[in-house]
Design an enzyme around this catalytic site. Structure first.
Site, short mmCIF file in Angstrom:
data_model
loop_
_atom_site.label_atom_id
_atom_site.label_comp_id
_atom_site.label_asym_id
_atom_site.label_seq_id
_atom_site.Cartn_x
_atom_site.Cartn_y
_atom_site.Cartn_z
N GLU A 1 0.84 -1.21 0.00
CA GLU A 1 0.00 0.00 0.00
C GLU A 1 0.87 1.26 0.00
O GLU A 1 2.07 1.21 0.27
CB GLU A 1 -0.94 -0.01 1.21
CG GLU A 1 -0.19 -0.10 2.53
CD GLU A 1 -0.79 0.80 3.59
OE1 GLU A 1 -1.20 1.92 3.24
OE2 GLU A 1 -0.82 0.39 4.75
N ALA B 1 -12.73 1.41 6.81
CA ALA B 1 -13.20 0.59 5.68
C ALA B 1 -12.31 -0.63 5.48
O ALA B 1 -12.67 -1.55 4.74
CB ALA B 1 -13.26 1.44 4.42
N ASP B 2 -11.14 -0.65 6.13
CA ASP B 2 -10.27 -1.83 6.03
C ASP B 2 -11.03 -3.08 6.46
O ASP B 2 -10.85 -4.16 5.89
CB ASP B 2 -9.04 -1.69 6.95
CG ASP B 2 -8.05 -0.63 6.48
OD1 ASP B 2 -8.33 0.05 5.46
OD2 ASP B 2 -7.01 -0.46 7.15
N LYS C 1 -3.88 -1.44 14.50
CA LYS C 1 -3.11 -0.37 15.15
C LYS C 1 -3.55 -0.19 16.60
O LYS C 1 -4.73 -0.20 16.91
CB LYS C 1 -3.28 0.92 14.35
CG LYS C 1 -2.42 0.89 13.08
CD LYS C 1 -2.35 2.23 12.41
CE LYS C 1 -3.43 2.37 11.39
NZ LYS C 1 -3.16 1.71 10.12
N1 PSU Z 1 -0.15 0.74 8.71
C1 PSU Z 1 0.87 1.55 9.08
N2 PSU Z 1 0.78 2.88 8.75
C2 PSU Z 1 -0.31 3.39 8.08
C3 PSU Z 1 -1.39 2.53 7.71
C4 PSU Z 1 -1.26 1.21 8.04
O1 PSU Z 1 1.85 1.09 9.67
O2 PSU Z 1 -0.34 4.60 7.79
C5 PSU Z 1 -2.59 3.10 6.95
C6 PSU Z 1 -3.21 2.05 6.04
O3 PSU Z 1 -3.28 2.59 4.74
C7 PSU Z 1 -4.61 1.85 6.60
C8 PSU Z 1 -4.92 3.21 7.12
O4 PSU Z 1 -5.53 1.39 5.65
O5 PSU Z 1 -3.68 3.55 7.78
C9 PSU Z 1 -6.14 3.22 8.03
O6 PSU Z 1 -6.74 4.48 7.99
P1 PSU Z 1 -8.23 4.67 8.56
O7 PSU Z 1 -8.11 4.35 10.02
O8 PSU Z 1 -8.56 6.12 8.30
O9 PSU Z 1 -9.11 3.73 7.81
#
Ligand code: PSU
Ligand code: MN
Length: 301
Positions: A22, A138-139, A156
């Protein structure tokens, strides 16, 4: 619609193992100039482990699968680069904008391109306080709906991990721990939650991925949870998390800005510790995803 790099086009044409990577992690997850260096190193790691790297992003409205150097440079250094999830894809391509892709958008594009294996850092999930904000990545939905295997270091740790695990269960997304019985906690090796299943080799994971066909559960993806080996100091993690959450509330951060804000807060307030761990996570996950892709390809031959 899709523009392939030469390397990826050739690998897909010959049915060789390919790993999707990604780009939001590059644009919104890591500070400059480390982001560009890490993106390049990660691609090398995928190659060294027997697969071809396909970093995915949208440049001037074109979807790239495999990012040549000048495009990688745009993602890493262009301040105006957007963060695209699945719902943004049509608008961004029609308006000829440039965006990095999240786990959800990268999975979607990888599947379109015929790629089944994908490495990221940590999954998005249910945010803390989601009872009020409804903020859920949305993941999670993408894992339910797109048949791509995602290697991550768990969800995370800025998230509500318990709720995230419950949602993954509701969505029937399989989770397998790599050499662990505990769900990893991104910056920490253990989030405090048990996993039902573990696998101790890439070959074993490839077998599980394949067995989905036998039981007709091939519509969804799968999470391989790979714990970081040298985790962040636990006390520093807890302190930074509490301070970061308070700072994000105070600044009124909402929606898709929440995750980048909190990751940046960690990187600016841990003396390089969170950055060190985040880089280790991405590298280890990319190596494992490549090994799984190679093992899957061996099963086919
Ligand atoms: N993993 C990491 N750093 C990141 C991400 C994942 O170590 O920046 C990113 C990925 O692209 C993931 C996004 O889909 O964070 C999630 O964002 P949100 O919580 O807005 O869906
Ligand atoms: Mn969100």
């Amino acid at each position: 619609m899709i523009r392939y790099s030469e390397e990826v086009k050739s690998a897909l044409g010959k049915n060789q193992p390919v790993v999707a990577l990604e780009s939001t992690i590059i644009s919104h997850g890591l500070p400059r100039p480390t982001n560009m260096e890490v993106a390049k190193e990660v691609e090398e790691i995928v190659r060294a482990n027997g697969a071809t790297p396909a970093t995915i992003a949208i440049i001037d409205g074109e979807i790239h699968v495999g990012l040549e150097s000048q495009f990688l440079d745009r993602v890493a250094n262009d301040e105006s680069i957007l963060k695209a999830s699945i719902r943004d894809l049509a608008t961004i391509t029609a308006k000829k904008l440039s965006a990095a892709t999240t786990v959800a958008a990268t999975s979607h594009i990888a599947h379109l391109a015929g790629i089944s294996f994908f490495a990221t850092g940590g999954l998005g999930g249910v945010h803390r306080g989601a009872q009020e904000t409804w903020d859920e990545s949305a993941d999670l939905h993408s894992l339910a709906e797109i048949p791509v295997l995602v290697v991550s270091a768990g969800a995370k740790s800025i998230l509500d991990v318990a709720a995230t695990l419950e949602r993954l269960e509701s969505f029937s997304v399989p989770i397998v721990g790599y050499r662990t019985n505990r769900f990893p906690g991104f910056y920490l090796s253990d989030s405090g939650f048990d996993l039902e299943y573990r696998a101790d080799s890439a070959a074993e994971i490839a077998e599980i991925w394949r067995a989905r066909k036998m039981v007709a559960t091939t519509k969804s993806g799968m999470v391989v949870a790979n714990p970081v080996k040298n985790q962040m100091d636990k006390a520093l993690h807890e302190k930074t998390l509490q301070e970061g959450l308070a700072a994000s509330h105070k600044a009124g951060i909402k929606g898709k800005a929440v995750t980048p804000f909190l990751l940046e807060y960690f990187h600016s307030n841990t003396n390089g510790e969170s950055l060190r761990v985040n880089i280790e996570i991405i590298k280890e996950n990319s190596a494992l995803a490549a090994q799984i892709a190679a093992a899957d390809s061996n099963l086919n031959n």
